[in-house]
Design a protein around this motif. Sequence first.
Motif, PDB file in Angstrom:
ATOM      1  N   ASN A 213     -14.985  93.464  51.704  1.00  0.00           N
ATOM      2  CA  ASN A 213     -14.526  92.802  50.923  1.00  0.00           C
ATOM      3  C   ASN A 213     -14.840  92.773  50.139  1.00  0.00           C
ATOM      4  OD1 ASN A 213     -12.607  91.766  52.457  1.00  0.00           O
ATOM      5  ND2 ASN A 213     -14.205  90.421  54.246  1.00  0.00           N
ATOM      6  N   LEU A 214     -15.431  93.555  49.328  1.00  0.00           N
ATOM      7  CA  LEU A 214     -16.289  93.244  47.453  1.00  0.00           C
ATOM      8  C   LEU A 214     -15.411  93.995  46.616  1.00  0.00           C
ATOM      9  CD1 LEU A 214     -19.319  95.711  48.876  1.00  0.00           C
ATOM     10  CD2 LEU A 214     -19.003  93.083  48.297  1.00  0.00           C
ATOM     11  N   LEU A 215     -14.002  93.797  47.132  1.00  0.00           N
ATOM     12  CA  LEU A 215     -13.099  93.769  45.982  1.00  0.00           C
ATOM     13  C   LEU A 215     -11.841  93.651  46.034  1.00  0.00           C
ATOM     14  CD1 LEU A 215     -13.237  98.153  45.815  1.00  0.00           C
ATOM     15  CD2 LEU A 215     -15.038  96.900  44.566  1.00  0.00           C
ATOM     16  N   ASP A 216     -11.945  93.283  44.543  1.00  0.00           N
ATOM     17  CA  ASP A 216     -10.142  92.449  44.581  1.00  0.00           C
ATOM     18  C   ASP A 216      -9.067  93.716  45.093  1.00  0.00           C
ATOM     19  OD1 ASP A 216      -7.537  91.771  43.701  1.00  0.00           O
ATOM     20  OD2 ASP A 216      -8.012  90.854  42.831  1.00  0.00           O
ATOM     21  N   PHE A 217      -8.218  93.285  46.626  1.00  0.00           N
ATOM     22  CA  PHE A 217      -7.438  94.461  46.853  1.00  0.00           C
ATOM     23  C   PHE A 217      -6.362  94.756  46.351  1.00  0.00           C
ATOM     24  CE2 PHE A 217      -7.057  90.486  49.270  1.00  0.00           C
ATOM     25  CZ  PHE A 217      -6.012  91.065  49.531  1.00  0.00           C
ATOM     26  N   ARG A 218      -5.424  93.841  44.599  1.00  0.00           N
ATOM     27  CA  ARG A 218      -4.381  93.931  44.350  1.00  0.00           C
ATOM     28  C   ARG A 218      -4.294  94.716  42.938  1.00  0.00           C
ATOM     29  NH1 ARG A 218      -4.561  87.845  44.562  1.00  0.00           N
ATOM     30  NH2 ARG A 218      -6.404  88.211  44.315  1.00  0.00           N
ATOM     31  N   ASN A 219      -6.390  95.250  42.810  1.00  0.00           N
ATOM     32  CA  ASN A 219      -6.455  95.531  41.320  1.00  0.00           C
ATOM     33  C   ASN A 219      -6.642  96.231  40.738  1.00  0.00           C
ATOM     34  OD1 ASN A 219      -5.681  95.306  38.963  1.00  0.00           O
ATOM     35  ND2 ASN A 219      -6.424  93.406  38.650  1.00  0.00           N
ATOM     36  N   ILE A 220      -6.524  97.988  42.253  1.00  0.00           N
ATOM     37  CA  ILE A 220      -7.121  99.505  41.970  1.00  0.00           C
ATOM     38  C   ILE A 220      -6.244  99.886  41.621  1.00  0.00           C
ATOM     39  CG2 ILE A 220      -7.742 101.152  43.424  1.00  0.00           C
ATOM     40  CD1 ILE A 220      -8.676  98.891  45.601  1.00  0.00           C
ATOM     41  N   ILE A 221      -6.693 101.110  40.428  1.00  0.00           N
ATOM     42  CA  ILE A 221      -6.047 102.219  39.721  1.00  0.00           C
ATOM     43  C   ILE A 221      -7.083 103.417  40.316  1.00  0.00           C
ATOM     44  CG2 ILE A 221      -5.476 102.672  37.132  1.00  0.00           C
ATOM     45  CD1 ILE A 221      -5.605  99.447  36.571  1.00  0.00           C
ATOM     46  N   SER A 222      -6.389 105.193  40.033  1.00  0.00           N
ATOM     47  CA  SER A 222      -7.029 105.045  39.879  1.00  0.00           C
ATOM     48  C   SER A 222      -6.604 106.677  39.391  1.00  0.00           C
ATOM     49  CB  SER A 222      -7.363 105.912  41.467  1.00  0.00           C
ATOM     50  OG  SER A 222      -7.844 107.154  41.104  1.00  0.00           O
ATOM     51  N   ALA A 298     -14.827  91.251  43.934  1.00  0.00           N
ATOM     52  CA  ALA A 298     -14.250  90.391  44.301  1.00  0.00           C
ATOM     53  C   ALA A 298     -15.475  89.271  43.777  1.00  0.00           C
ATOM     54  CB  ALA A 298     -14.578  90.097  45.626  1.00  0.00           C
ATOM     55  N   PRO A 299     -15.240  88.080  43.448  1.00  0.00           N
ATOM     56  CA  PRO A 299     -16.001  86.673  42.806  1.00  0.00           C
ATOM     57  C   PRO A 299     -17.348  87.126  43.485  1.00  0.00           C
ATOM     58  CG  PRO A 299     -13.720  86.126  43.643  1.00  0.00           C
ATOM     59  CD  PRO A 299     -13.884  87.152  43.649  1.00  0.00           C
ATOM     60  N   GLY A 300     -18.239  87.460  42.557  1.00  0.00           N
ATOM     61  CA  GLY A 300     -19.782  87.303  42.813  1.00  0.00           C
ATOM     62  C   GLY A 300     -19.878  88.655  43.148  1.00  0.00           C
ATOM     63  N   VAL A 301     -19.327  89.570  42.667  1.00  0.00           N
ATOM     64  CA  VAL A 301     -20.356  89.957  43.325  1.00  0.00           C
ATOM     65  C   VAL A 301     -20.689  91.495  42.299  1.00  0.00           C
ATOM     66  CG1 VAL A 301     -19.667  93.269  44.441  1.00  0.00           C
ATOM     67  CG2 VAL A 301     -18.417  90.702  45.824  1.00  0.00           C
ATOM     68  N   ASP A 305     -23.905  95.710  43.807  1.00  0.00           N
ATOM     69  CA  ASP A 305     -23.559  95.459  45.647  1.00  0.00           C
ATOM     70  C   ASP A 305     -23.293  96.767  45.920  1.00  0.00           C
ATOM     71  OD1 ASP A 305     -25.172  93.142  45.465  1.00  0.00           O
ATOM     72  OD2 ASP A 305     -22.917  91.736  45.009  1.00  0.00           O
ATOM     73  N   LEU A 306     -22.225  97.249  44.944  1.00  0.00           N
ATOM     74  CA  LEU A 306     -20.746  97.979  44.949  1.00  0.00           C
ATOM     75  C   LEU A 306     -21.835  99.392  45.048  1.00  0.00           C
ATOM     76  CD1 LEU A 306     -18.221  97.774  42.788  1.00  0.00           C
ATOM     77  CD2 LEU A 306     -18.344  96.806  44.581  1.00  0.00           C
ATOM     78  N   TYR A 307     -23.114  99.489  44.747  1.00  0.00           N
ATOM     79  CA  TYR A 307     -24.244 100.996  44.812  1.00  0.00           C
ATOM     80  C   TYR A 307     -24.151 100.495  46.096  1.00  0.00           C
ATOM     81  CZ  TYR A 307     -27.017 104.118  43.475  1.00  0.00           C
ATOM     82  OH  TYR A 307     -27.790 105.113  43.251  1.00  0.00           O
ATOM     83  N   GLN A 308     -24.824  99.392  46.196  1.00  0.00           N
ATOM     84  CA  GLN A 308     -25.564  99.396  47.220  1.00  0.00           C
ATOM     85  C   GLN A 308     -25.717 100.016  48.901  1.00  0.00           C
ATOM     86  OE1 GLN A 308     -29.170  99.247  47.998  1.00  0.00           O
ATOM     87  NE2 GLN A 308     -29.528  99.678  45.228  1.00  0.00           N
ATOM     88  N   LYS A 309     -23.613  99.500  48.409  1.00  0.00           N
ATOM     89  CA  LYS A 309     -23.110  99.299  49.677  1.00  0.00           C
ATOM     90  C   LYS A 309     -22.563 100.449  50.107  1.00  0.00           C
ATOM     91  CE  LYS A 309     -20.644  98.486  53.176  1.00  0.00           C
ATOM     92  NZ  LYS A 309     -21.200  97.032  54.321  1.00  0.00           N
ATOM     93  N   LEU A 310     -22.229 101.592  49.075  1.00  0.00           N
ATOM     94  CA  LEU A 310     -22.228 103.373  49.073  1.00  0.00           C
ATOM     95  C   LEU A 310     -23.229 103.798  49.603  1.00  0.00           C
ATOM     96  CD1 LEU A 310     -19.659 103.243  45.943  1.00  0.00           C
ATOM     97  CD2 LEU A 310     -19.396 103.223  49.377  1.00  0.00           C
ATOM     98  N   LYS A 311     -24.292 103.519  49.585  1.00  0.00           N
ATOM     99  CA  LYS A 311     -25.469 103.767  49.425  1.00  0.00           C
ATOM    100  C   LYS A 311     -26.148 103.268  51.192  1.00  0.00           C
ATOM    101  CE  LYS A 311     -30.168 104.750  48.212  1.00  0.00           C
ATOM    102  NZ  LYS A 311     -31.776 103.649  47.130  1.00  0.00           N
ATOM    103  N   THR A 312     -26.115 101.870  51.549  1.00  0.00           N
ATOM    104  CA  THR A 312     -26.013 102.594  53.337  1.00  0.00           C
ATOM    105  C   THR A 312     -24.818 102.599  54.281  1.00  0.00           C
ATOM    106  OG1 THR A 312     -25.313 100.301  52.737  1.00  0.00           O
ATOM    107  CG2 THR A 312     -27.490 100.153  52.997  1.00  0.00           C
ATOM    108  N   PHE A 313     -23.678 102.582  53.428  1.00  0.00           N
ATOM    109  CA  PHE A 313     -22.389 103.600  54.318  1.00  0.00           C
ATOM    110  C   PHE A 313     -22.880 104.631  54.940  1.00  0.00           C
ATOM    111  CE2 PHE A 313     -18.600 104.794  55.269  1.00  0.00           C
ATOM    112  CZ  PHE A 313     -17.859 103.699  56.278  1.00  0.00           C
ATOM    113  N   TYR A 314     -22.916 105.729  53.635  1.00  0.00           N
ATOM    114  CA  TYR A 314     -23.167 106.634  53.764  1.00  0.00           C
ATOM    115  C   TYR A 314     -24.337 107.908  53.702  1.00  0.00           C
ATOM    116  CZ  TYR A 314     -18.435 107.070  51.939  1.00  0.00           C
ATOM    117  OH  TYR A 314     -16.798 106.500  52.534  1.00  0.00           O
ATOM    118  N   LYS A 315     -25.300 106.321  54.301  1.00  0.00           N
ATOM    119  CA  LYS A 315     -26.683 107.273  54.661  1.00  0.00           C
ATOM    120  C   LYS A 315     -26.520 108.312  56.125  1.00  0.00           C
ATOM    121  CE  LYS A 315     -31.462 105.398  54.881  1.00  0.00           C
ATOM    122  NZ  LYS A 315     -32.218 105.118  56.439  1.00  0.00           N
ATOM    123  N   GLY A 316     -27.250 109.145  56.099  1.00  0.00           N
ATOM    124  CA  GLY A 316     -27.990 110.172  56.760  1.00  0.00           C
ATOM    125  C   GLY A 316     -26.255 111.292  56.716  1.00  0.00           C
ATOM    126  N   GLU A 317     -25.491 110.229  55.416  1.00  0.00           N
ATOM    127  CA  GLU A 317     -23.881 112.048  55.709  1.00  0.00           C
ATOM    128  C   GLU A 317     -23.819 112.665  55.081  1.00  0.00           C
ATOM    129  OE1 GLU A 317     -21.251 111.673  56.961  1.00  0.00           O
ATOM    130  OE2 GLU A 317     -20.765 109.661  57.820  1.00  0.00           O
TER     131      GLU A 317
END
Length: 623
Positions: A213-222, A298-301, A305-317
Amino acid sequence: MSSATFSSICFDSGCLWKNEVKASKANKRNVGKMFVKCLANTKAQKAEKAIRIGVLGASGYTGAEIIRLLANHPHFRITLMTADRKAGQSIGEVYPHLITQDLPPMVAINDANFSEVDAVFCCLPHGTTQEIIKGLPRSLKIVDLSADFRLRDVSEYEKWYGQAHRAQDLQKEAVYGLTEIWREKIKDARLVANPGCYPTSIQLPLVPLLEANLLDFRNIISDSKSGVSGAGRGAKEANLYTEIAEGIKTYGVSGHRHVPEIEQGLSDVAHTKVNVTFTPHLMPMSRGMLSTIYVEMAPGVTTEDLYQKLKTFYKGEEFVKLLKKGANPCTRDVRGSNYCFMNVFSNQIPGRAIIVSVIDNLVKGASGQALQNLNLMFGFPETMATLYSSHLLSASTHLKEASTKMALKTQNPFLQGFKEGFSQCTKECLYSLSFKPYGVFQSSRHKILCAINMSAGQSDDPGKTKFERLLDAAMKLWESTPPPVKSFPWSRAFDNFIQLILDLILAVVKYLSVPLLLVTSLSEMSYCAYQKKLFLVPVPLLIGIAVAEVSRQAAIELSPLLKDAEVPWHLIYMAIFFTLLKLAGPSYPFWGRILIPHFANGGLIRTLWAFLWCRRSEMAPRN
Ligand SMILES: NC(=O)C1=CN([C@@H]2O[C@H](COP(=O)(O)OP(=O)(O)OC[C@H]3O[C@@H](n4cnc5c(N)ncnc54)[C@H](OP(=O)(O)O)[C@@H]3O)[C@@H](O)[C@H]2O)C=CC1
Ligand SMILES: CC(=O)N[C@@H](CCC(=O)OP(=O)(O)O)C(=O)O
């Protein structure tokens, strides 16, 4: 353009290896009859055990990449290859860089004998694939690289692919193959729908962030860019060199068929409907994919925070790497490899962040991920034959953690093999991994040579010219050596040397363990004698033997491959366990000291007996 460039790249990466194989073939002729016989036996044994693989659409780009990767696989052996227009041709005729591989000719799909295979990679155009997979025996495991089984909602499929789904029952069974996210489901799947290349590059960075829940899911552009090989090898006017070179263009701007796939994957983890604005671009390069993703946090993020989340999520991958802060992911760094590199950047607009990811569309975006998945489906480590550090020189400049790992891997092939074997076995010891120093060394050397060659050929790195000169000088030196030196089987001699060392270590362990066990048991028995409890010793000893035997049988029951495995990891773990139990002997309380060391001795006696005396040694050289 794309096909010519692609083939030359593949050839670049394969040519040194080709010379190696040629040399080793010549060497083979020179060795004695006995050695040849021994090799033939080994090959036959290996062939007997191998899992038989079919590559449907072997003449296409993704099919060719599967074949390139499988050359290094110790358990998968290609027994069937199909093509359409190119049916009847050999793989070497279609892809010269694969010429040294000993493979059957490609046949038309209607002439394929599916009783010859245990699993297939389906590298066919979408639409065609459903019908073909529908007709395959149910006993086969399938990884489908097309889009035909990726969308769970068949009406979405019809909407985006312009035809009704013709294998709806199979669709229900299919598991979406984004490996790092769905690996537990993939392990049990029979049919895996391998993700598209754009969806892979977009979902890998976004899934962890949306899930948390770190992103606003209505506003993603790739904003995503692809090399031309993404469009396949079939001739199309739009993909001619003159149409692609020196220019960039968007396509599918108002709606690309990867949109529903991306939205489905992201909605699954966000537990709400996620919408994405996606614009693909065609780049004047043969392979590679880069996605620049604009997100609203998301508000307050914060970006941190995004960097740390990705870092922990993919740790060891092994294959997904977050670069060090500020480093720009580059397609060249993942070229030919199964890596996805990513990074997170802040934006001057408060609350916004920019995420960049890169993959090779043909590897992590297709064949590499497909092989990762089939490995999982057979209980093998995901890294088996998928580890390929592609760009030796430039990757290390900004890849903090990955670079050291990659450097270790490429510079010390033996360590790489050991690490691959040991860590994966620790993680996934359901099946034993063949720890084959010969194969490991040879395949790693192949990887290094390919990597060196690719780097030398394609890098803009300042070290390039120096390196090329060094390579040239080495080549010249080699050319000027007398023929007897050249024809000496150096690689085999080195391999034999390594094998000799390993055999020596094993012999030392084998004959040293007996006196060691005897001496230490005597001291433990003397303690029992001193305490007048010597008569009790046989009881824990026999219990130890029985427990070790039951554990050994249970391990084999759980994973039958352990029985003939070259490295009996279950016995090694058991030996370590009983040794630790024994070593702690003096610190046990009275009864513990009387009983536990003898229990451990019993376990050790049974384990060492099984390991050192009963096991058939299969450490024979790989061909
Ligand atoms: N290229 C990429 O980056 C990616 C591709 N994919 C998907 O993987 C699949 C394969 O892609 P790619 O390898 O690029 O495609 P190619 O066009 O390069 O290859 C297609 C293969 O399918 C064979 N083929 C074509 N039509 C038929 C048919 N009617 N019956 C049987 N065989 C046929 C071709 O044979 P012949 O050459 O003899 O005509 C060729 O072997 C596609 O579904 C694609 O969407 C997925 C992710 C990334
Ligand atoms: C450059 C180019 O044309 N790329 C392809 C995507 C390749 C891919 O991943 O395709 P599948 O979904 O078919 O597997 C495209 O945009 O259609």
